[in-house]
Design an enzyme around this catalytic site. Structure first.
Site, mmCIF file in Angstrom:
data_model
loop_
_atom_site.group_PDB
_atom_site.id
_atom_site.type_symbol
_atom_site.label_atom_id
_atom_site.label_comp_id
_atom_site.label_asym_id
_atom_site.label_seq_id
_atom_site.Cartn_x
_atom_site.Cartn_y
_atom_site.Cartn_z
ATOM 1 N N GLY A 1 -4.487 -39.289 -35.212
ATOM 2 C CA GLY A 1 -4.547 -40.521 -34.429
ATOM 3 C C GLY A 1 -3.228 -40.772 -33.709
ATOM 4 O O GLY A 1 -2.260 -40.013 -33.860
ATOM 5 N N PHE B 1 -13.941 -44.320 -39.698
ATOM 6 C CA PHE B 1 -13.838 -43.440 -38.519
ATOM 7 C C PHE B 1 -12.827 -42.330 -38.801
ATOM 8 O O PHE B 1 -12.277 -41.762 -37.862
ATOM 9 C CB PHE B 1 -13.326 -44.223 -37.308
ATOM 10 C CG PHE B 1 -14.171 -45.392 -36.867
ATOM 11 C CD1 PHE B 1 -15.251 -45.202 -36.013
ATOM 12 C CD2 PHE B 1 -13.878 -46.676 -37.285
ATOM 13 C CE1 PHE B 1 -16.012 -46.278 -35.584
ATOM 14 C CE2 PHE B 1 -14.636 -47.764 -36.867
ATOM 15 C CZ PHE B 1 -15.702 -47.563 -36.015
ATOM 16 N N ALA C 1 -12.711 -39.236 -40.031
ATOM 17 C CA ALA C 1 -13.146 -37.877 -40.379
ATOM 18 C C ALA C 1 -12.648 -36.841 -39.388
ATOM 19 O O ALA C 1 -12.296 -37.161 -38.250
ATOM 20 C CB ALA C 1 -14.671 -37.834 -40.414
ATOM 21 N N TYR D 1 -19.363 -29.248 -40.751
ATOM 22 C CA TYR D 1 -19.129 -30.621 -40.299
ATOM 23 C C TYR D 1 -20.355 -31.499 -40.588
ATOM 24 O O TYR D 1 -20.256 -32.552 -41.217
ATOM 25 C CB TYR D 1 -18.799 -30.643 -38.801
ATOM 26 C CG TYR D 1 -18.853 -32.026 -38.205
ATOM 27 C CD1 TYR D 1 -17.933 -32.989 -38.594
ATOM 28 C CD2 TYR D 1 -19.835 -32.378 -37.284
ATOM 29 C CE1 TYR D 1 -17.998 -34.280 -38.074
ATOM 30 C CE2 TYR D 1 -19.901 -33.659 -36.763
ATOM 31 C CZ TYR D 1 -18.992 -34.607 -37.165
ATOM 32 O OH TYR D 1 -19.068 -35.875 -36.657
ATOM 33 N N ASN E 1 -23.473 -37.819 -28.500
ATOM 34 C CA ASN E 1 -22.176 -37.379 -27.965
ATOM 35 C C ASN E 1 -21.340 -38.561 -27.487
ATOM 36 O O ASN E 1 -21.564 -39.070 -26.377
ATOM 37 C CB ASN E 1 -22.392 -36.369 -26.847
ATOM 38 C CG ASN E 1 -22.823 -35.016 -27.391
ATOM 39 O OD1 ASN E 1 -23.838 -34.921 -28.073
ATOM 40 N ND2 ASN E 1 -22.045 -33.984 -27.118
ATOM 41 N N HIS F 1 -14.233 -31.048 -26.150
ATOM 42 C CA HIS F 1 -15.415 -31.767 -25.661
ATOM 43 C C HIS F 1 -15.591 -31.611 -24.156
ATOM 44 O O HIS F 1 -14.620 -31.562 -23.400
ATOM 45 C CB HIS F 1 -15.318 -33.253 -26.023
ATOM 46 C CG HIS F 1 -15.349 -33.485 -27.492
ATOM 47 N ND1 HIS F 1 -14.231 -33.761 -28.231
ATOM 48 C CD2 HIS F 1 -16.373 -33.432 -28.370
ATOM 49 C CE1 HIS F 1 -14.566 -33.891 -29.500
ATOM 50 N NE2 HIS F 1 -15.863 -33.683 -29.620
ATOM 51 N N ARG G 1 -21.845 -20.699 -26.862
ATOM 52 C CA ARG G 1 -20.906 -20.960 -27.955
ATOM 53 C C ARG G 1 -21.691 -20.948 -29.269
ATOM 54 O O ARG G 1 -22.766 -21.569 -29.361
ATOM 55 C CB ARG G 1 -20.258 -22.333 -27.728
ATOM 56 C CG ARG G 1 -19.173 -22.695 -28.701
ATOM 57 C CD ARG G 1 -18.439 -23.958 -28.271
ATOM 58 N NE ARG G 1 -19.294 -25.146 -28.266
ATOM 59 C CZ ARG G 1 -18.869 -26.371 -27.942
ATOM 60 N NH1 ARG G 1 -17.612 -26.566 -27.580
ATOM 61 N NH2 ARG G 1 -19.690 -27.390 -27.965
HETATM 62 N N1 UFG Z 1 -19.739 -27.112 -23.258
HETATM 63 C C1 UFG Z 1 -19.486 -26.174 -22.259
HETATM 64 N N2 UFG Z 1 -18.193 -25.848 -22.008
HETATM 65 C C2 UFG Z 1 -17.139 -26.390 -22.691
HETATM 66 C C3 UFG Z 1 -17.408 -27.335 -23.707
HETATM 67 C C4 UFG Z 1 -18.726 -27.674 -23.973
HETATM 68 O O1 UFG Z 1 -20.401 -25.665 -21.611
HETATM 69 O O2 UFG Z 1 -15.992 -26.014 -22.404
HETATM 70 C C5 UFG Z 1 -21.137 -27.510 -23.519
HETATM 71 C C6 UFG Z 1 -21.622 -27.231 -24.921
HETATM 72 O O3 UFG Z 1 -22.116 -25.926 -25.018
HETATM 73 C C7 UFG Z 1 -22.687 -28.325 -25.086
HETATM 74 C C8 UFG Z 1 -22.143 -29.495 -24.264
HETATM 75 O O4 UFG Z 1 -21.203 -28.913 -23.373
HETATM 76 O O5 UFG Z 1 -23.891 -27.913 -24.503
HETATM 77 C C9 UFG Z 1 -21.430 -30.542 -25.095
HETATM 78 O O6 UFG Z 1 -20.422 -29.940 -25.891
HETATM 79 P P1 UFG Z 1 -19.320 -30.807 -26.674
HETATM 80 O O7 UFG Z 1 -18.384 -29.829 -27.309
HETATM 81 O O8 UFG Z 1 -18.742 -31.833 -25.783
HETATM 82 O O9 UFG Z 1 -20.161 -31.597 -27.764
HETATM 83 P P2 UFG Z 1 -21.176 -31.041 -28.882
HETATM 84 O O10 UFG Z 1 -22.550 -31.443 -28.449
HETATM 85 O O11 UFG Z 1 -20.941 -29.627 -29.195
HETATM 86 O O12 UFG Z 1 -20.684 -31.854 -30.175
HETATM 87 C C10 UFG Z 1 -20.713 -33.261 -30.244
HETATM 88 C C11 UFG Z 1 -19.540 -33.740 -31.091
HETATM 89 C C12 UFG Z 1 -19.659 -33.276 -32.494
HETATM 90 C C13 UFG Z 1 -20.993 -33.644 -33.042
HETATM 91 C C14 UFG Z 1 -22.096 -33.215 -32.147
HETATM 92 C C15 UFG Z 1 -23.363 -33.796 -32.647
HETATM 93 O O13 UFG Z 1 -18.331 -33.248 -30.570
HETATM 94 O O14 UFG Z 1 -18.641 -33.883 -33.268
HETATM 95 O O15 UFG Z 1 -21.882 -33.686 -30.822
HETATM 96 O O16 UFG Z 1 -24.365 -33.634 -31.765
HETATM 97 F F1 UFG Z 1 -21.200 -33.040 -34.230
#
Ligand code: UFG
Length: 329
Positions: A35, A71, A73, A139, A168, A187, A280
């Site tokens: 934080g 919050f 985690a 996670y 998200n 993200h 990914r």
């Molecule tokens: N993505 C890309 N390029 C990047 C980053 C992400 O194409 O550089 C895509 C991912 O493949 C996904 C989407 O963008 O399709 C969103 O990815 P994020 O990493 O922003 O978020 P996630 O959906 O993977 O994860 C989020 C939270 C987690 C949580 C999850 C639950 O970050 O903490 O949602 O749904 F667990």
């Protein structure tokens, strides 16, 4: 008084701002491992660690807390696969210590930040709360373990809890002084904005061969202030004597990676260089929430339900704070 654990983090700091605005007495607690002091604003703050029972014993002895918000985690899925010990230690053991200290102090209400990651690969979308829970990574497992721990403490000791399963979390306070600052950032929305601002060479699209309309991953982006407001409703529910409950928090609308990139280009007025990269590991094609239950029961409605609003608010933050909270004023 409300205790906000992880108040210096992304969602916790927005919660503090909402509590200040409604004049709700509160105390922030954070170990500042991830934080940021500057994110605390004018909220009263105590430094400490959940895994240190004495930190909490003292806190509960000195402050009249009626409800806890958690919050605090670790959140990054990829990191959880590499470091499960840290995730169980912080996300599960930390909550066990917390619940024991709450029990000893007679504090019996908690609002817990859970996640769509408890569902794992969806059988259907939009996902409602009745969808089976089969997390696909440590996670999600840690969050589900806590949901179950809360239920058991409820049955045995009368703890009442609200679990909010965020989809998200995205966006930022529109004033542009609070925002997302993760290191490393993984993200999508922050990364696309940083690419638009020229701070990254490009954005990698992780897979364009998903079974979705444009082939890229679809997610339900929900504004961080809408999440914070759901927490206020949860506190009201618990204070009225309401029973333990679990709700999804999302807008019900899915947006693809390509749609997010277009939104950033529209909002910023700048082109975003794109590369197509392999999928990914651990990502699913689509995660979209059915949030009808919390809308029906508590009247929660996303105030910032449009993707462009979410992106605009995030863009304001990153434009003014290219180095996050380390940006010189
Ligand atoms: N993505 C890309 N390029 C990047 C980053 C992400 O194409 O550089 C895509 C991912 O493949 C996904 C989407 O963008 O399709 C969103 O990815 P994020 O990493 O922003 O978020 P996630 O959906 O993977 O994860 C989020 C939270 C987690 C949580 C999850 C639950 O970050 O903490 O949602 O749904 F667990």
């Amino acid at each position: 008084m409300i205790l906000v654990l992880g108040g210096a983090g992304y969602i916790g700091s927005h919660m503090l701002k909402v509590l200040r605005e409604v004049g709700e007495p509160h105390l922030a607690f954070d170990n500042l491992e991830r934080g940021h002091l500057a994110a605390l604003g004018e909220s009263p703050f105590l430094a400490g660690d959940l895994r240190q029972p004495n930190d909490l014993t003292r806190l509960f002895a000195e402050h009249r807390i009626d409800t806890v918000m958690h919050f605090a985690a670790y959140i990054e899925v990829g990191e959880s696969v590499k470091k499960p010990a840290e995730f169980y230690w912080n996300n599960v053991y930390g909550v066990l210590v917390l619940l024991e200290q709450m029990r000893l102090a007679g504090v019996s209400q908690i609002v817990f930040s859970s996640t769509a990651a408890v569902y794992g690969e969806p059988d259907y979308v939009p996902l409602d709360e009745a969808h089976p829970t089969r997390p696909g990574n440590p996670y999600g497992e840690t969050k589900l373990a806590v949901e179950r721990m809360l239920a058991a403490f409820g049955d045995a000791y009368g703890l009442r809890s609200v679990c909010l399963r965020y989809f998200n979390a995205a966006g930022a306070d529109p004033a542009g002084v609070l925002g997302e600052d993760h290191d490393p950032e993984t993200h999508l929305i922050p990364l696309v904005i940083q690419a638009a601002l020229g701070r990254r060479p490009s954005i990698k699209i992780f897979g364009d061969d998903y079974p979705t309309p444009d082939g890229t991953g679809v997610r339900d982006y929900v504004h961080v202030l809408d999440l914070a407001k759901a927490h206020l409703l949860a506190v009201n529910h618990l204070r009225r004597g309401g029973a333990s409950a679990t709700y999804n928090l999302g807008t019900g609308h899915g947006h693809s990676v390509k749609e997010v990139i277009s939104a950033v280009e529209r909002v910023s007025g700048r082109p975003v260089p794109v590369e197509i990269a392999p999928r990914r590991a651990g990502d699913t094609a689509q995660l979209v929430a059915a949030s009808d239950a919390i809308q029906r029961d508590w009247g929660w409605r996303p105030q910032f339900g449009q993707l462009d609003q979410i992106v605009e608010h995030a863009f304001r933050w990153f434009e003014a704070h290219p180095e996050g909270y380390r940006t010189p004023l």
